[in-house]
Scaffold this active site. Structure first.
Site, short mmCIF file in Angstrom:
data_model
loop_
_atom_site.label_atom_id
_atom_site.label_comp_id
_atom_site.label_asym_id
_atom_site.label_seq_id
_atom_site.Cartn_x
_atom_site.Cartn_y
_atom_site.Cartn_z
N GLU A 23 0.81 -1.22 0.00
CA GLU A 23 0.00 0.00 0.00
C GLU A 23 0.84 1.27 0.00
OE1 GLU A 23 -2.71 -0.16 3.29
OE2 GLU A 23 -3.59 -2.05 2.67
N GLU B 193 -5.15 -8.53 1.05
CA GLU B 193 -5.80 -8.15 2.32
C GLU B 193 -7.25 -7.81 2.06
OE1 GLU B 193 -4.25 -4.86 4.61
OE2 GLU B 193 -2.20 -5.57 4.30
#
Ligand code: IFM
Length: 479
Positions: free
Chosen positions: A178, A372
């Site tokens: 991320e 995720e």
């Protein structure tokens, strides 16, 4: 292990299909679970510094102890295996491996992760390893951090050393987790380490995180050609709040500065025009055309960033309604209802399906992994010693079904990793937010599988995932 109380076990959607070798997994990250911050030669990271500054985290929480996984990793892997989870995504602490972000690796750190990786294999659990999940060595921050170009090169060197010392023990490697959060939450919104509020710094950090990804990929390509490498981006689903041109434009703007700024350079080799329009003032150009020495994007950077990887990692949590703002360019947004999580995030599985379809149709033919996805509730241990979380089961059932439906519709998704294996340090939210399938009693460090952990175990088994665990355990035992 305590067995679950009798509970309804709602199955996945009938339209969901999963290939036999689908990677069913759980995910964690080093600073969120390890603790042991002053042990084994580990150096400080920006999260140690940030979380110890007053007012940065809920209740002043920090990762000093976290889930004490540094000392309890064997029992944690045992529990994972007992729960029938065949794949485990975790991250390496850069400052445990390379305490100041330069120089040779710390042998104690290498030993810790070699043991952890071997421990996975011995239990039949396939490791997926993330090189960077936000915990930059503080010494590199002191030299300018991600806004400084040299940090990308330090990351490339670290990746090369990791490839040499650990690359034989795992096939799948994720370079950066991320970059959106590392760049913007850390440098523009001020809510994560290192805690700046400066858009220009955030844009510089974003480009250098991507450059670091490309340099790390190149290191793995040259020293571990058998490994599979990719980057994980967090991709939100964005919807205009109304059909008005202003709301549609605001949605495109938000997409350009939160999603496309990370997708286009990696998968198309250029920053998109609307991203450059938004951030050209900070030096962002499409591909470094006409750059002078010292400019942010240098010629050749986009070739490094867009070198083909082996898979695309996608983290997904948010489904947002975006509307134009009266004041300035930053749009307003809210979460699409129902938004029951303790973060107020949505339970709208179709958003994940839309994201997977979008990435496959607009960006890449590479296999996708949902690296995720998960939800936080105010979980508690009931008087029977159980943690009942039917809303998490409902969430997982919906989102995993959405993945299976995307696969049925032709999207190549190779794995799903629930966030998270266990409750952990949720960054600025401290220990207040519980994302785990396993409840952690932070006072005693007891692990209590929630109902959702048993639901996930049964779902994996129903869909054949347990065979992967059993066969690789057998291979590990004979190796
Ligand atoms: O806990 C985080 C994780 O570290 C990165 N992705 C989002 C999760 C939930 O906020």
């Amino acid at each position: 292990m305590t067995q679950p109380a009798a509970t309804a076990r709602p199955g996945l959607s009938a339209d969901a299909t999963f290939p036999a070798d689908f990677a069913w997994g759980v995910a964690t990250a080093a600073y969120q679970i390890e603790g042991g911050v002053n042990e084994g030669g580990r150096g400080p990271s920006i999260w140690d510094t940030f979380s110890h500054q007053p007012g940065t985290t809920i209740n002043g929480d920090n990762g000093d102890i976290a889930c004490d996984h540094y000392h309890r990793w064997e029992a944690d892997l045992d529990l994972m295996a007992e729960l029938g989870i065949p794949s485990y995504r975790f991250s390496l602490s850069w400052s445990r491996l390379q305490p100041t972000g330069t120089g040779p690796l710390n042998p104690e750190g290498v030993r810790f992760y070699r043991d952890l990786l071997a421990g996975c294999t011995a239990r039949g659990i396939t490791p997926y390893v993330t090189l960077y999940h936000w915990d930059l060595p503080q010494a590199l921050q002191d030299d300018g951090g991600w806004p400084a170009r040299q940090t990308a090169y330090r990351f490339g060197e670290y990746a090369g050393l990791v490839a040499e010392s650990l690359g034989d023990l795992a096939e799948h490697w994720i370079t950066i987790n991320e970059p959106m959060c590392a760049a913007f939450l850390g440098h523009s919104w001020g809510m994560q380490a290192p805690g700046f509020k400066d858009d220009g710094l955030a844009v510089r950090a974003a480009h250098h995180l991507l450059l670091g990804h490309g340099l790390a990929l190149a290191e793995f390509r040259s020293s571990r050609p058998g490994t599979k490498v990719g980057i994980t981006n967090i991709i939100g689903n964005l919807n205009p709040a109304t059909d008005s041109p202003a709301d549609r434009e605001a949605t495109q703007y938000w997409d350009a500065v939160s999603n496309r700024i990370f997708l286009d350079p990696v998968y198309k080799g250029r920053y998109a025009d609307p991203t450059v329009a938004a951030y050209g003032k900070y030096g962002l150009t499409a591909a470094g055309e006409g750059a002078a020495a010292g400019d942010l994007v240098q010629p050749g950077d986009l070739d490094i960033i867009s070198a083909p990887g082996d898979f695309a990692g996608i983290n997904h949590y948010t489904n947002m309604l975006v509307s134009a703002s009266d004041s300035g360019s930053t749009p307003n947004w809210t979460h699409v209802e129902p938004a029951p999580s303790s973060f107020g995030w949505s339970n709208t599985p179709e958003a994940l399906k839309a994201v997977l379809k979008r990435v496959a149709s607009e960006y890449t033919d590479l296999p996708l992994y949902v690296t995720e996805n998960g939800v936080t509730f105010h979980d508690y241990v009931d008087p029977n010693g159980e943690v009942r979380d039917p809303r998490r089961i409902d969430y997982l059932r919906g989102y995993i079904s959405a993945v299976g439906e995307a696969i049925s519709d032709g999207v190549e998704v190779r794995g799903y990793f629930a966030w998270s294996f266990m409750d952990n340090f949720e960054w600025a939210e401290g220990y207040d937010k519980r994302f785990g399938l396993v409840y952690v009693d932070y006072g005693t460090q007891a692990r209590i599988p929630k109902q959702s952990a048993y639901w996930y175990r049964d779902t994996i088994a129903e869909h054949g995932g347990h065979r992967a665990l059993a066969s690789s355990a057998a291979a590990g035992a004979t190796a």
